[in-house]
Design a protein around this motif. Structure first.
Motif, short mmCIF file in Angstrom:
data_model
loop_
_atom_site.label_atom_id
_atom_site.label_comp_id
_atom_site.label_asym_id
_atom_site.label_seq_id
_atom_site.Cartn_x
_atom_site.Cartn_y
_atom_site.Cartn_z
N LEU A 118 128.30 4.18 -9.93
CA LEU A 118 127.21 4.69 -9.10
C LEU A 118 126.39 5.75 -9.84
O LEU A 118 125.15 5.73 -9.79
N GLU A 119 127.07 6.64 -10.53
CA GLU A 119 126.37 7.69 -11.26
C GLU A 119 125.55 7.10 -12.40
O GLU A 119 124.42 7.55 -12.67
N ASP A 120 126.10 6.10 -13.09
CA ASP A 120 125.37 5.44 -14.17
C ASP A 120 124.12 4.74 -13.63
O ASP A 120 123.05 4.80 -14.23
N ALA A 121 124.28 4.06 -12.49
CA ALA A 121 123.14 3.37 -11.88
C ALA A 121 122.08 4.38 -11.44
O ALA A 121 120.87 4.13 -11.58
N TYR A 122 122.52 5.52 -10.90
CA TYR A 122 121.58 6.56 -10.47
C TYR A 122 120.82 7.12 -11.66
O TYR A 122 119.59 7.31 -11.61
N ALA A 124 120.28 5.65 -14.50
CA ALA A 124 119.36 4.60 -14.98
C ALA A 124 118.11 4.54 -14.10
O ALA A 124 116.99 4.36 -14.61
N ALA A 125 118.30 4.70 -12.78
CA ALA A 125 117.16 4.68 -11.86
C ALA A 125 116.23 5.86 -12.13
O ALA A 125 115.00 5.72 -12.13
N LEU A 126 116.82 7.04 -12.38
CA LEU A 126 115.99 8.22 -12.68
C LEU A 126 115.21 8.02 -13.97
O LEU A 126 114.02 8.38 -14.05
N ASN A 127 115.87 7.46 -14.98
CA ASN A 127 115.17 7.22 -16.24
C ASN A 127 114.03 6.22 -16.06
O ASN A 127 112.94 6.39 -16.62
N ARG A 128 114.29 5.19 -15.27
CA ARG A 128 113.26 4.18 -15.04
C ARG A 128 112.07 4.78 -14.27
O ARG A 128 110.90 4.56 -14.63
N LEU A 129 112.37 5.56 -13.23
CA LEU A 129 111.30 6.19 -12.45
C LEU A 129 110.52 7.20 -13.30
O LEU A 129 109.28 7.27 -13.23
N GLY A 130 111.26 7.98 -14.09
CA GLY A 130 110.59 8.94 -14.97
C GLY A 130 109.70 8.25 -15.99
O GLY A 130 108.59 8.71 -16.28
N GLY A 131 110.19 7.13 -16.53
CA GLY A 131 109.39 6.37 -17.48
C GLY A 131 108.14 5.80 -16.84
O GLY A 131 107.04 5.83 -17.44
N ASN A 132 108.28 5.28 -15.62
CA ASN A 132 107.12 4.73 -14.91
C ASN A 132 106.07 5.82 -14.64
O ASN A 132 104.85 5.59 -14.80
N LEU A 236 113.42 10.77 -4.14
CA LEU A 236 114.12 11.04 -2.89
C LEU A 236 114.86 9.79 -2.42
O LEU A 236 116.01 9.87 -1.96
N GLY A 237 114.21 8.63 -2.54
CA GLY A 237 114.87 7.39 -2.15
C GLY A 237 116.09 7.09 -3.00
O GLY A 237 117.14 6.67 -2.48
N ALA A 238 115.98 7.34 -4.31
CA ALA A 238 117.11 7.11 -5.20
C ALA A 238 118.27 8.04 -4.87
O ALA A 238 119.44 7.64 -4.86
N LEU A 243 123.58 9.06 -2.35
CA LEU A 243 124.45 9.76 -1.40
C LEU A 243 125.06 8.78 -0.39
O LEU A 243 126.25 8.92 -0.03
N ASN A 244 124.28 7.81 0.06
CA ASN A 244 124.81 6.81 0.99
C ASN A 244 125.90 5.99 0.32
O ASN A 244 126.94 5.68 0.94
N ALA A 245 125.67 5.62 -0.94
CA ALA A 245 126.67 4.82 -1.66
C ALA A 245 127.95 5.62 -1.88
O ALA A 245 129.06 5.10 -1.74
N ILE A 246 127.80 6.91 -2.21
CA ILE A 246 128.98 7.77 -2.40
C ILE A 246 129.73 7.92 -1.09
O ILE A 246 130.97 7.89 -1.06
N GLN A 247 129.00 8.08 0.02
CA GLN A 247 129.65 8.21 1.32
C GLN A 247 130.39 6.94 1.69
O GLN A 247 131.53 6.98 2.17
N ASN A 248 129.75 5.78 1.44
CA ASN A 248 130.42 4.50 1.72
C ASN A 248 131.67 4.34 0.86
O ASN A 248 132.70 3.85 1.33
#
Length: 290
Positions: A118-122, A124-132, A236-238, A243-248
């Motif tokens: 989950l942390e790796d995916a998060y 990666a998502a931040l890097n992708r959003l930052g790159g965009n 914020l969505g990421a 947080l939802n994934a960690i809670q689940n």
């Protein structure tokens, strides 16, 4: 407390045979293992299969105690040393605990692996959003710079055209005045008007350029603000998804832990229930335990 068992006694030999057939796997319940072992022990103690048994002893430390001390011998009068039963109970409880530890460790390893995923995916998502966002910002900056250069080119060209037009007007005026032999104050007045018109043209060109630059900057800031807003919303969505994934994951972990704990509790309760039932069965068969 310490209890004493005699593995060479009739009861112990029967238990050993039963254990040899059942200890390869942890049973859910102990009824069969205990009942069969002590039924055989009871038959041997009654003399149905012969043999008297040795008096040698083997001392074990048990986490469960019994009332009375005893010598650990299976007596020829049909009595059975209860320490053998406690040894079997402790062995099974130990197997349940070991199995519990193994399952909990495996569960924790699985949780850590999933959490890291989950942390790796998060990340990666931040890097992708930052790159965009960086790409969008670079595109807006490039577009602004190109538009500014285009306006500067238009300004330079317009000023050059206005200057050339002024020079041509002055030359034409001079040629006309020479042709008619005119000079003096009238000439100076006409030239002053021409220069005034030229300056007005220059001011008009500069005003239009500045207005266009302001419009460009305003559009740039609007587009940049929109891009930043979308970027922040995506962040914020990421984070919300993380947080939802960690809670689940935590809920699943808690549920799995409870299931494992309940399994061990049920197994241990079953072991004690089987002990009680076995003692009751021995009593019903007239086999005494000491």
């Amino acid at each position: 407390d310490t209890v004493t068992a005699a593995p060479e006694t009739l009861a112990a030999r029967a238990v050993a045979r039963s254990l040899g057939e059942s200890t390869s796997q942890v049973p859910t319940r102990l009824t069969d293992a205990i009942t069969n072992a002590f039924a055989n022990a009871g038959n041997l103690a009654d003399g149905s299969n012969g043999g008297s048994g040795s008096k040698s002893t083997n001392t074990r430390t048990s986490s469960y105690s019994r009332s009375g001390s005893g010598s650990g011998a299976a007596l020829g009068d049909g009595s059975i040393d209860i320490s053998t039963l406690y040894d079997l109970l402790n062995q099974r409880l130990g197997e349940y605990d070991a199995n519990f530890d193994e399952m909990m460790n495996a569960l924790m390893d699985n949780y850590n692996m999933n959490f890291q995923s989950l942390e790796d995916a998060y990340a990666a998502a931040l890097n992708r959003l930052g790159g965009n966002y960086s790409d969008t910002e670079a595109l807006l900056n490039s577009s602004l710079a190109n538009s500014q250069r285009s306006l500067e080119d238009d300004r330079t060209r317009a000023l050059q055209e206005a200057y050339i037009a002024r020079m041509m007007q002055e030359k034409n005026l001079a040629d006309q005045l020479d042709a008619y032999g005119l000079s003096g104050g009238a000439t100076e007045s006409v030239l002053a008007d021409m220069r005034n018109n030229y300056n007005n043209n220059r001011n008009s060109i500069e005003a239009k350029v500045q207005e266009s630059l302001r419009d460009l900057l305003q559009q740039y800031m609007t587009n940049l603000s929109d891009a930043r807003g979308r970027y922040n919303d995506s962040l914020l969505g990421a984070e919300t998804n993380r947080l939802n994934a960690i809670q689940n994951l935590a809920n699943s972990m808690s549920q799995a832990e409870n299931n494992i704990i309940n399994q061990r509790s049920n197994a241990r309760a079953g072991a004690y229930e089987d002990l009680y039932n076995t003692l009751a069965n021995l009593t019903m068969k007239g086999i005494n335990y000491v």
